[in-house]
Design a protein around this motif. Structure first.
Motif, short mmCIF file in Angstrom:
data_model
loop_
_atom_site.label_atom_id
_atom_site.label_comp_id
_atom_site.label_asym_id
_atom_site.label_seq_id
_atom_site.Cartn_x
_atom_site.Cartn_y
_atom_site.Cartn_z
N THR A 135 0.79 -1.17 -0.03
CA THR A 135 -0.15 -0.02 -0.04
C THR A 135 0.92 1.37 -0.01
O THR A 135 0.65 2.24 -0.81
CB THR A 135 -0.72 0.04 1.22
N LEU A 136 1.88 1.08 0.81
CA LEU A 136 2.69 2.20 1.03
C LEU A 136 3.43 3.00 -0.22
O LEU A 136 3.47 3.84 -0.84
CB LEU A 136 3.95 2.03 1.98
N TYR A 137 3.90 1.62 -0.80
CA TYR A 137 4.59 1.76 -2.33
C TYR A 137 3.64 2.35 -3.44
O TYR A 137 3.97 3.26 -4.08
CB TYR A 137 5.43 0.62 -2.88
N ARG A 138 2.39 1.63 -3.44
CA ARG A 138 1.52 1.73 -4.54
C ARG A 138 0.85 3.32 -4.45
O ARG A 138 0.80 4.14 -5.28
CB ARG A 138 0.44 1.11 -4.29
N ARG A 139 0.87 3.82 -3.09
CA ARG A 139 0.24 5.26 -2.73
C ARG A 139 1.12 6.15 -2.90
O ARG A 139 1.02 7.15 -3.54
CB ARG A 139 -0.26 5.35 -1.39
N TYR A 140 2.53 5.97 -2.43
CA TYR A 140 3.54 7.14 -2.48
C TYR A 140 4.57 6.96 -3.50
O TYR A 140 5.55 8.01 -3.63
CB TYR A 140 4.00 7.22 -0.93
N SER A 141 4.80 6.03 -4.22
CA SER A 141 5.96 6.08 -5.14
C SER A 141 5.76 7.21 -6.27
O SER A 141 6.93 7.81 -6.74
CB SER A 141 6.03 4.54 -6.06
N PRO A 142 4.51 7.50 -6.83
CA PRO A 142 4.47 8.70 -7.73
C PRO A 142 5.04 9.93 -7.09
O PRO A 142 5.79 10.66 -7.55
CB PRO A 142 3.14 8.71 -7.97
N TYR A 143 4.76 10.23 -5.79
CA TYR A 143 4.95 11.17 -5.16
C TYR A 143 6.63 11.32 -4.86
O TYR A 143 7.04 12.33 -5.19
CB TYR A 143 4.26 11.36 -3.78
N VAL A 144 6.89 10.21 -4.35
CA VAL A 144 8.62 10.26 -4.18
C VAL A 144 9.23 10.48 -5.55
O VAL A 144 10.26 11.23 -5.56
CB VAL A 144 8.80 8.94 -3.40
N ALA A 145 8.68 9.85 -6.60
CA ALA A 145 9.55 10.15 -7.79
C ALA A 145 9.57 11.22 -8.21
O ALA A 145 10.26 11.90 -8.72
CB ALA A 145 8.87 9.08 -8.90
N ALA A 146 8.29 12.20 -8.18
CA ALA A 146 8.27 13.38 -8.49
C ALA A 146 9.11 14.54 -7.75
O ALA A 146 9.76 15.35 -8.09
CB ALA A 146 6.64 13.88 -8.12
N ALA A 167 -8.46 -0.96 -2.90
CA ALA A 167 -8.32 -1.61 -4.27
C ALA A 167 -7.47 -1.14 -5.28
O ALA A 167 -7.10 -1.70 -6.38
CB ALA A 167 -9.81 -1.43 -5.06
N GLY A 168 -6.48 -0.37 -4.81
CA GLY A 168 -5.26 0.44 -5.52
C GLY A 168 -5.82 1.30 -6.59
O GLY A 168 -5.06 1.63 -7.54
N GLU A 169 -6.89 1.84 -6.62
CA GLU A 169 -7.30 2.96 -7.46
C GLU A 169 -7.16 4.11 -6.94
O GLU A 169 -8.06 4.96 -6.36
CB GLU A 169 -8.87 2.62 -7.81
N ALA A 170 -6.03 4.59 -7.01
CA ALA A 170 -5.57 5.89 -6.35
C ALA A 170 -6.28 7.02 -6.92
O ALA A 170 -6.67 7.88 -6.21
CB ALA A 170 -4.04 5.95 -6.41
N THR A 171 -6.61 6.99 -8.12
CA THR A 171 -7.34 8.19 -8.86
C THR A 171 -8.58 8.29 -8.43
O THR A 171 -9.04 9.41 -8.15
CB THR A 171 -6.86 8.08 -10.32
N LEU A 172 -9.31 7.22 -8.25
CA LEU A 172 -10.78 7.31 -7.95
C LEU A 172 -10.80 7.73 -6.30
O LEU A 172 -11.53 8.41 -6.06
CB LEU A 172 -11.14 5.90 -8.16
N ALA A 173 -9.72 7.13 -5.75
CA ALA A 173 -9.75 7.51 -4.33
C ALA A 173 -9.43 8.92 -4.02
O ALA A 173 -10.25 9.61 -3.04
CB ALA A 173 -8.80 6.66 -3.49
N ARG A 174 -8.81 9.36 -4.92
CA ARG A 174 -8.39 10.81 -4.75
C ARG A 174 -9.46 11.54 -5.08
O ARG A 174 -9.82 12.43 -4.55
CB ARG A 174 -7.17 11.13 -5.70
N ASP A 175 -10.03 11.50 -6.13
CA ASP A 175 -11.37 12.24 -6.66
C ASP A 175 -12.47 12.10 -5.74
O ASP A 175 -13.01 13.22 -5.39
CB ASP A 175 -11.79 11.55 -8.04
N ARG A 176 -12.75 10.86 -5.16
CA ARG A 176 -13.78 10.79 -4.12
C ARG A 176 -13.37 11.72 -2.92
O ARG A 176 -14.19 12.27 -2.32
CB ARG A 176 -14.07 9.37 -3.77
N ALA A 177 -12.22 11.57 -2.44
CA ALA A 177 -11.67 12.36 -1.48
C ALA A 177 -11.82 13.87 -1.77
O ALA A 177 -12.45 14.67 -0.61
CB ALA A 177 -10.18 11.94 -0.99
N ILE A 178 -11.27 14.49 -2.49
CA ILE A 178 -11.74 15.77 -3.27
C ILE A 178 -13.39 16.14 -3.10
O ILE A 178 -13.69 17.04 -2.59
CB ILE A 178 -11.12 15.93 -4.62
N GLN A 179 -14.10 15.26 -3.52
CA GLN A 179 -15.59 15.33 -3.34
C GLN A 179 -16.01 15.53 -2.17
O GLN A 179 -16.87 16.27 -1.56
CB GLN A 179 -16.04 14.09 -4.18
N TYR A 180 -15.50 14.48 -1.08
CA TYR A 180 -15.70 14.44 0.28
C TYR A 180 -15.48 15.83 0.88
O TYR A 180 -16.35 16.45 1.56
CB TYR A 180 -15.00 13.43 1.04
#
Lengths: 205, 448
Positions: free
Chosen positions: A50-61, B412-425
């Motif tokens: 979860t950590l890698y999936r969520r934050y790797s784009p941020y760290v890369a940036a 579920a690994g859908e970071a973009t959807l999670a972020r969109d919904r978070a912004i909506q919240y």
């Protein structure tokens, strides 16, 4: 289940059958698992995937903005997450993960920038691809501007460069820059101003 | 701000890497390889240190053991080819020599045969623990705790609790299966901290953090944090079912909760065996002849959800009135008796067939919770929470449903959807009670 909060004007929950009442139209039963005002239900699982999936784009940036060269980004990201495997469990506040990763990324980038300056001093550096600093959406003017900025930054002391990049490229506030650089606010300001003067002189020519 | 800095301000958003999903995956693989190399190096160094320690301490250790009184506190680890257990931290076993405890006159019960093919750790006085090389810790929690490592590889770790009680703190690794066997009960770890205890009449499994899957003859169940089950009372080998007739059906139902049958969704047909025959959940009494004479609603109203579920399973879903109230009641019985998967069909029917009923949003919300918290199906959970909001856009559940939808998409690994919904919240519920969690799951910490 517990009785739901009275402030929400609800009826007893389904799982308290001895108090079960028919739900009149217009009212809704609220399960007590729903967080009531004032409570925070926060389940954080800091597993590595979860950590890698969520934050790797941020760290890369962050790495890209500090280093200015895409070729060194992957290695920096790896270093950060290897450090994360070891150190993340000691983090007291799971919500500080992002800031923690940023600090680790800054340290990793600092090491790489110092090595790069040493190689340059010894004449062992490879030509930098400054035109690749900007992404494909940049206009030609923006691309040229950023290429020139990073060329100047390559000649600036590492700590000053990092402070200025965090402030004006990453967009961090001064306090955050000081924390990420591990220095005082006054030192961070001084470093940023030194680089700003150099850049303004270079672009005034 | 100077003109130069203004130009930088407008251009800085373009300083970004070409970060694609393929690049992310490739780097992840390289990272895993690099971590594995480090672990291997660590194991090699630990092994070399162990050899040196054995050479130095061998004679003196042997003399100490020979001179110790019978039944003394001490652990023996018998390693055979292909089976090994890591050393670390609080590990209380020492040595790699083969010396069966039975050879010293100590009874090891049913685990004697196990010592021939695995490493054995037997706690005497106090607590002993085994730490694997990835940081996973298996700790004896009773004086008679007897743990064996049957297999340890990159893909699979299997341990056996031969007696007593043990606690497992498992380092989650997606590519590795961690399994604990206790009598005819198997616990497969989905990333968690849990306890397994051998009782006289069964095996109790309790989860402190994360999720595990517990399997025994004729039944399989996923437990979440705070849940426990006592199961597998008979000393039968794995594969035999203590249920009559419908063991396979109930196992299939547990494995495929959405399966439909001619009687009703999700409930084992009449005549099929159920897990209640050998199971109690959270200490509730097992089904007896007196309970059978009551219908499931009466038992549920008395708080005997396990008994109610057993009766409901025997009577079949035909005994559930096809109206939202009774469907929700039956779903509650399934859920509160430790059969969350069996609650899904009732909840789905309420949402699908009675969308205008005032209870439909609640059904959708509960569906989402079960899918996310009990069954580990975050994508479907997100859709359920979204449906809850759609059924009642401004309803009392909409804020929490949106917050949990953010969490579900994140898991579920859908970071973009999670972020969109978070912004909506954050837009819809500024300062909302779930803001902290939403920011975390939506990747919006530190942003305004």
């Amino acid at each position: 289940m517990q009785r739901a909060h009275a402030a929400l004007q609800v009826v007893p929950s389904v799982a308290a059958p001895h108090e079960r009442v028919e739900v009149p139209p217009g009212e809704v039963e609220i399960p007590s698992e729903v967080v009531m005002p004032g409570e925070v239900e926060l389940e954080l699982q800091l597993d590595f995937d979860t950590l890698y999936r969520r934050y790797s784009p941020y760290v890369a940036a962050v790495a890209h903005r500090l280093l200015g060269q895409d070729a060194e980004v992957d290695d920096t990201v790896q270093e950060v997450f290897i450090a994360a495997v070891r150190g993340i469990s000691q983090l007291r506040d799971p919500l500080a993960v992002k800031a923690w990763l940023a600090r680790v990324a800054v340290r990793a980038a600092r090491r790489k920038l110092r090595m790069r300056r040493m190689r340059s001093f010894l004449g062992l550096d490879t030509p930098a691809a400054y035109q690749a600093v900007a992404d494909d959406r940049a206009s030609p003017e923006q691309r040229a501007l950023l290429a020139r900025v990073y060329k100047v930054l390559d000649g600036i002391p590492t700590n000053q460069r990092i402070a200025w990049t965090l402030r004006f490229i990453e967009g961090e506030q001064l306090e955050a820059v000081a924390e990420l650089c591990g220095c005082s606010l006054a030192t961070a300001k001084r470093r940023i101003q030194a680089v700003s003067r150099l850049l303004e002189e270079a672009f005034a020519e | 701000m100077t003109d130069f800095l203004e130009r930088i301000e407008s251009a800085r958003e373009h300083v970004s890497p070409r970060w694609t999903a393929a690049r992310e995956r490739s780097l992840r693989w390289q990272l895993e390889s690099r971590l594995e190399r480090r672990r291997t190096t660590g194991r090699v160094l630990a092994g070399m240190a162990l050899v040196v320690a054995l050479i130095v301490g061998h004679l003196g250790y042997s003399q100490w053991i020979d001179g110790a009184p019978k039944g003394a506190v001490g652990q023996r680890a018998q390693t055979t080819k292909g089976a090994r257990t890591g050393i670390g931290g609080a590990a209380a076993y020492q040595g790699a020599e083969a010396r069966a405890a039975s050879g010293r006159g100590e009874r090891v019960g049913g685990a004697e045969a196990e010592t021939q093919r695995g490493s054995a750790l037997k706690a005497a006085v106090g607590v002993a623990s085994v730490q694997l090389t990835d940081g996973t810790v298996a700790q004896g929690m009773s004086a008679d705790a007897h743990l064996l490592t049957l297999e340890e590889s990159v893909q699979r770790v299997t341990m056996r609790l031969a007696s007593g009680r043990a606690r497992f703190d498992v380092t989650p690794r997606a590519e590795r299966t961690f399994r604990v066997e206790a009598r005819n009960v198997a616990v497969t770890v989905l990333g968690t901290q849990f306890t397994v205890e051998l009782l006289a009449d069964g095996v109790r499994v309790g989860v402190e953090r994360g999720r595990v899957e517990v399997e025994w003859p004729g039944e399989r169940r996923v437990l979440g944090a705070g849940e426990e089950v006592t199961a597998g009372g008979e000393e039968a080998t794995v594969g035999e079912s203590s249920a009559v007739g419908g063991g396979a059906a109930s196992a299939a139902g547990a494995a495929n909760p959405g399966a439909q049958n001619t009687a009703a969704p999700g409930i084992t047909p009449p005549g099929g065996g159920t897990a209640a025959a050998g199971t109690s959940v959270n200490g509730n009494s097992m089904l007896g002849s007196a309970a059978a004479s009551k219908n499931w609603r009466s038992l549920a109203q008395e708080g005997d959800y396990a008994g109610a579920f057993a009766v409901l399973s025997q009577e079949g879903a035909g005994s559930i009135r096809q109206e939202p109230g009774d469907l929700l009641f039956a779903a509650d019985v399934a859920r509160l008796s430790g059969h969350p998967a069996q609650a899904l069909p009732q909840l789905e029917r309420v949402v699908r067939s009675y969308p205008s009923d005032s209870r439909a949003p609640l059904a959708a919300f509960t569906l989402g919770r079960i899918l996310l918290d009990s069954l580990g199906r975050p994508r479907e959970a997100a859709e359920a929470f979204a449906r809850c909001r759609k059924l009642a856009p401004g309803g009392a559940l909409s804020q929490d449903a949106l917050a949990r939808e953010v969490e579900s998409w994140s898991r579920a690994g859908e970071a973009t959807l999670a972020r969109d919904r978070a912004i909506q919240y954050l837009r819809l519920f500024p300062g909302g009670r779930r803001e902290k969690a939403v920011r975390y799951h939506g990747g919006l910490e530190g942003t305004q």
